[in-house]
Each structure stands twice: as structure tokens, then as C-alpha cells.
Design an enzyme around this catalytic site. Structure first.
Site, PDB file in Angstrom:
ATOM      1  N   LYS A 117      20.461 -12.525  -2.878  1.00  0.00           N
ATOM      2  CA  LYS A 117      20.612 -11.584  -1.760  1.00  0.00           C
ATOM      3  C   LYS A 117      20.091 -12.209  -0.455  1.00  0.00           C
ATOM      4  O   LYS A 117      19.188 -13.061  -0.493  1.00  0.00           O
ATOM      5  CB  LYS A 117      19.900 -10.263  -2.053  1.00  0.00           C
ATOM      6  CG  LYS A 117      18.428 -10.222  -1.772  1.00  0.00           C
ATOM      7  CD  LYS A 117      17.901  -8.782  -1.728  1.00  0.00           C
ATOM      8  CE  LYS A 117      16.449  -8.801  -1.290  1.00  0.00           C
ATOM      9  NZ  LYS A 117      15.825  -7.521  -1.091  1.00  0.00           N
ATOM     10  N   LYS A 156      14.858 -11.406   3.878  1.00  0.00           N
ATOM     11  CA  LYS A 156      14.124 -11.684   5.096  1.00  0.00           C
ATOM     12  C   LYS A 156      12.912 -12.573   4.853  1.00  0.00           C
ATOM     13  O   LYS A 156      12.298 -13.044   5.793  1.00  0.00           O
ATOM     14  CB  LYS A 156      13.759 -10.398   5.809  1.00  0.00           C
ATOM     15  CG  LYS A 156      12.973  -9.366   5.064  1.00  0.00           C
ATOM     16  CD  LYS A 156      12.822  -8.235   6.072  1.00  0.00           C
ATOM     17  CE  LYS A 156      12.644  -6.864   5.574  1.00  0.00           C
ATOM     18  NZ  LYS A 156      11.459  -6.678   4.759  1.00  0.00           N
ATOM     19  N   LYS A 182       8.212 -10.883  -7.504  1.00  0.00           N
ATOM     20  CA  LYS A 182       7.133 -11.151  -6.531  1.00  0.00           C
ATOM     21  C   LYS A 182       5.892 -11.716  -7.212  1.00  0.00           C
ATOM     22  O   LYS A 182       5.169 -12.500  -6.603  1.00  0.00           O
ATOM     23  CB  LYS A 182       6.819  -9.894  -5.726  1.00  0.00           C
ATOM     24  CG  LYS A 182       7.974  -9.535  -4.818  1.00  0.00           C
ATOM     25  CD  LYS A 182       7.561  -8.996  -3.491  1.00  0.00           C
ATOM     26  CE  LYS A 182       8.787  -9.009  -2.585  1.00  0.00           C
ATOM     27  NZ  LYS A 182       8.712  -8.100  -1.472  1.00  0.00           N
TER      28      LYS A 182
HETATM   29  N1  AQP Z   1      20.810  -8.517   1.324  1.00  0.00           N
HETATM   30  C1  AQP Z   1      20.820  -7.193   1.443  1.00  0.00           C
HETATM   31  N2  AQP Z   1      21.981  -6.520   1.382  1.00  0.00           N
HETATM   32  C2  AQP Z   1      21.998  -5.163   1.524  1.00  0.00           C
HETATM   33  N3  AQP Z   1      20.879  -4.422   1.733  1.00  0.00           N
HETATM   34  C3  AQP Z   1      19.705  -5.061   1.823  1.00  0.00           C
HETATM   35  N4  AQP Z   1      18.447  -4.637   2.016  1.00  0.00           N
HETATM   36  C4  AQP Z   1      17.616  -5.689   2.020  1.00  0.00           C
HETATM   37  N5  AQP Z   1      18.302  -6.821   1.820  1.00  0.00           N
HETATM   38  C5  AQP Z   1      19.606  -6.475   1.684  1.00  0.00           C
HETATM   39  C6  AQP Z   1      18.042  -3.245   2.230  1.00  0.00           C
HETATM   40  O1  AQP Z   1      17.223  -3.191   3.391  1.00  0.00           O
HETATM   41  C7  AQP Z   1      16.219  -2.198   3.244  1.00  0.00           C
HETATM   42  C8  AQP Z   1      14.864  -2.744   3.548  1.00  0.00           C
HETATM   43  O2  AQP Z   1      14.482  -3.663   2.571  1.00  0.00           O
HETATM   44  P1  AQP Z   1      12.994  -4.201   2.419  1.00  0.00           P
HETATM   45  O3  AQP Z   1      12.141  -3.788   3.549  1.00  0.00           O
HETATM   46  O4  AQP Z   1      12.531  -3.969   1.031  1.00  0.00           O
HETATM   47  O5  AQP Z   1      13.165  -5.701   2.617  1.00  0.00           O
HETATM   48  P2  AQP Z   1      14.029  -6.797   1.938  1.00  0.00           P
HETATM   49  O6  AQP Z   1      14.889  -7.323   3.014  1.00  0.00           O
HETATM   50  O7  AQP Z   1      14.634  -6.332   0.675  1.00  0.00           O
HETATM   51  O8  AQP Z   1      12.846  -7.753   1.632  1.00  0.00           O
HETATM   52  P3  AQP Z   1      12.887  -9.194   1.020  1.00  0.00           P
HETATM   53  O9  AQP Z   1      13.955  -9.968   1.636  1.00  0.00           O
HETATM   54  O10 AQP Z   1      12.876  -9.085  -0.467  1.00  0.00           O
HETATM   55  O11 AQP Z   1      11.579  -9.725   1.558  1.00  0.00           O
HETATM   56  P4  AQP Z   1      10.180  -9.174   1.332  1.00  0.00           P
HETATM   57  O12 AQP Z   1      10.268  -8.050   0.328  1.00  0.00           O
HETATM   58  O13 AQP Z   1       9.475 -10.362   0.767  1.00  0.00           O
HETATM   59  O14 AQP Z   1       9.691  -8.731   2.629  1.00  0.00           O
HETATM   60  C9  AQP Z   1      16.352  -1.680   1.815  1.00  0.00           C
HETATM   61  O15 AQP Z   1      17.106  -0.497   1.852  1.00  0.00           O
HETATM   62  C10 AQP Z   1      17.140  -2.758   1.116  1.00  0.00           C
HETATM   63  O16 AQP Z   1      17.893  -2.236   0.051  1.00  0.00           O
END
Ligand code: AQP
Length: 332
Positions: A197, A200, A115
Site C-alpha cells: 500500500k 506515509k 508494526k
Molecule cells: N494506500 C492507501 N490507500 C487507500 N487508503 C489509505 N489509507 C492509508 N493509506 C491508504 C487510509 O487513510 C486513513 C489514515 O490512515 P492512517 O493515519 O492509519 O495512516 P496510514 O497512511 O495507513 O499509515 P502508514 O502509512 O501505515 O504509516 P504509519 O501508520 O506508520 O503512520 C485511513 O482511513 C486509511 O485506511
């Protein structure tokens, strides 16, 4: 442990949209745990302030996420559902835990490095401190299990380390939490770059499925999914795109990957993509329909999150009192 039940805690940050990755890696497992545990599921709206948010959009998105929690089947009769910012004990315990966490530990975190590179103009203290707030979230409720995707493993290790450190310095205070990963679907990959991965915050919407995408959009996104040119539908490390589609199909239909693979002997990628798309559309259809009803029932949503925050706060305060006493703060 609360009463005779083990405690489960987890949360999602209200950034971007809830993706199929969040659903299969986290929420789908929460649903399966609802009957057997004390369940505490938050919208991590303090965590997501580590990156700049547009206030009006942010408020709206957080409410949308909350409605999606309920639409997925999280039941306020069985689970405590609330916004992290409504329970002040999270921020208070985070401060105390900051004093038991080292800067070196935080700066080594993969997410902090990623990040910081992505938001080079805004490497704020919150970004560095993110895992400490997460530790506070989890430890406040004496959580036994934290159902998360595999990407959160490193942060959970920190929560465990901090709990053990504090318990050793004083006396047993926190339950040391265990991660809980589903059998499969612990990591769902991007449909456009299956080495990354499903995220979002991906700027390319074709990389992810939004939980409330309409059926046509879901079908189109799966048809465009990146595979390879070898043509065989098998699960293999050197075929990340195909393996990802098989994992999604298996997780959505509650089967094993090996079982699903057998259905595709002699079939090609078009059939695989169509079947995954159909299975995902059917799994998400009732969620989207329920969401459309709930998002317009603000009164109900408010009543659920208020009650959730009150219940969460009661449990959290017990832990915080204990911590304040142990570190030597004067009683109020
Ligand atoms: N691709 C994935 N596969 C399995 N589990 C996932 N999780 C997230 N992506 C995957 C799980 O979802 C929960 C919430 O995660 P988060 O709120 O940290 O968000 P994120 O989706 O992981 O966020 P991003 O995509 O990195 O975007 P940002 O952080 O920029 O908003 C967790 O239990 C995670 O493991």
C-alpha cells in the site's frame, strides 16, 4: 445518529505526510459526505505516539496536517475538526473498553504484527492497544459510518465486536458502526512497489505522492513509477503497477476504471504516466495553494481546532456519562 442525521467519524495519524493514498482512500470520501451527515474528523495524535516522535517536529506536523484538512475542503461550518488529544474522553473511554477487549484479539491484528516487526525495539502497550483507542474514537460519537481505506477493515471489525459485546452485557449503549469504502481507490499502492500500500511511513519518497508535493515532483514520481514490460495499458491482477495508475486516474477524475481504460487503447505507459501525473497535479494544485495560505494563519487554525474540540467534547461526554453509569461508577 445525532438529531435526524447519521454520524460519520474518521481520522488520520500525523505521521510522515498526508499521501495521495490517504486522500483518495479517506479524505476524498469525507468531502463527499459533508453535506448529508454529522461529520467528525480528527487528527489522531494520540494514536501516533505508539511510535517514537520528535516532540518539536511532531507538533509542527500535526498543525500542518490540520491545515491540510482545511485546504482539502473540509469545512468547519459542516464538519467538527479537532485534535484527538484535545478531547480527553477518547482516552477515558479507551480505558473502559480495554476491560472488554481480549489480549488474544489484539495480538492477532495484522497492523500490530507488522508494526511490531518494524519497531522491534519498541513494542509498547500502545501498539497493542491501538484498535481499542480507535474503537473509543468511533463509539464516543455514536458513529454510523467510518469512511476508511480497506487497510482499516480489521480494526473496524474490532470496534463493532466491542460495541456489540458491551451492548449485550448491559443494554444498547453504542451504535454499531459500519465501514464506508469509496467505490474505488480504497487501496492505493506504492509507486515503487505496487504490491504494497502507498504508505506515509515509506522511507522511499518516490513510493508516495505527498499532498503538498510541487507539480514537478509529482510528474517526476509518476514517470519513475514501476510498471512492467508487457506494454499494454489494461487493468489486471498480474499488472499491479499499471492497475494502480489506472485506479489513481479514475479516482482522481471521478470516472470508472473501465471507462478510463478505453482512453488508452493503442497507447503506452508513457502516455498513461503523463495523464495520471497531469490529473493529480490539477487535483492537488488548489489544495497546495490553499495550504500555503492557511499554514501562515495560525490564529485561524487555533480558532477552528478549539471550537472543534469543544463541540466534539460535548457529544463525547454524553456517551461517556452513559458508559460510566452502566458499568457502575459512582456519579460525580
Ligand atoms: N494506500 C492507501 N490507500 C487507500 N487508503 C489509505 N489509507 C492509508 N493509506 C491508504 C487510509 O487513510 C486513513 C489514515 O490512515 P492512517 O493515519 O492509519 O495512516 P496510514 O497512511 O495507513 O499509515 P502508514 O502509512 O501505515 O504509516 P504509519 O501508520 O506508520 O503512520 C485511513 O482511513 C486509511 O485506511
Amino acid at each position: 445518529m445525532l438529531g435526524d442525521k447519521k454520524v460519520v467519524y474518521s481520522a488520520v495519524q500525523p505521521t510522515g505526510c498526508i499521501t495521495l493514498g490517504n486522500f483518495l482512500g479517506a479524505i476524498n470520501n469525507w468531502l463527499k459526505m459533508q453535506d448529508d451527515y454529522v461529520n467528525i474528523f480528527a487528527i489522531a495524535d494520540l494514536h501516533a505516539l505508539t511510535v517514537r516522535q520528535n516532540p518539536a517536529e511532531y507538533r509542527k506536523r500535526a498543525m500542518s496536517f490540520f491545515a491540510q484538512y482545511l485546504a482539502c475542503g473540509l469545512d468547519p461550518q459542516k464538519s467538527i475538526l479537532y485534535f484527538q488529544s484535545h478531547v480527553h474522553q477518547h482516552a477515558e473511554l479507551a480505558w473502559i473498553l480495554n476491560c472488554f477487549t481480549y489480549v488474544g484479539e489484539m495480538s492477532r491484528m495484522t497492523q500490530f504484527k507488522d508494526k511490531s516487526a518494524k519497531h522491534a525495539e519498541n513494542i509498547n502497550m500502545g501498539l497493542l492497544d491501538y484498535p481499542v483507542l480507535m474503537a473509543a474514537d468511533i463509539l464516543l460519537y455514536q458513529s454510523d459510518f467510518v469512511p476508511v481505506g480497506i487497510d482499516q477493515k480489521q480494526h473496524l471489525e474490532i470496534s463493532r465486536d466491542v460495541a456489540i459485546r458491551f451492548n449485550n452485557l448491559y443494554s444498547p449503549t453504542f451504535t454499531v458502526p459500519e465501514p464506508f469504502f469509496g467505490k474505488q481507490g480504497t487501496k492505493i499502492f506504492s509507486l515503487q512497489d505496487p504490491t504494497q500500500k502507498m504508505s506515509k511511513s515509506d522511507p522511499d519518497p518516490n513510493g508516495y505522492i505527498n499532498l503538498i508535493d510541487d507539480p514537478d515532483t509529482i510528474v517526476k514520481k509518476f514517470r519513475r513509477a514501476v510498471t512492467d514490460c508487457d506494454g499494454r495499458v489494461i487493468y489486471s491482477e498480474d499488472k499491479p503497477g499499471v492497475s494502480n495508475l489506472l485506479t489513481i486516474l479514475a479516482t482522481v477524475t471521478d470516472r470508472t476504471v473501465a471507462d478510463v481504460e478505453k482512453d488508452f487503447v493503442g497507447k503506452g505507459y508513457a502516455e498513461l504516466k503523463n495523464e495520471v501525473a497531469d490529473a493529480v497535479v490539477e487535483r492537488l494544485r488548489p489544495i497546495r495553494e490553499q495550504y500555503d495560505r492557511l499554514i501562515n494563519d495560525k490564529e485561524y487554525l487555533v480558532s477552528v481546532y478549539k471550537e472543534g474540540a469543544e463541540s466534539a467534547s460535548r457529544i463525547a461526554q454524553r456517551t461517556l456519562n452513559k458508559v460510566y453509569r452502566k458499568v457502575g461508577l459512582v456519579e460525580r
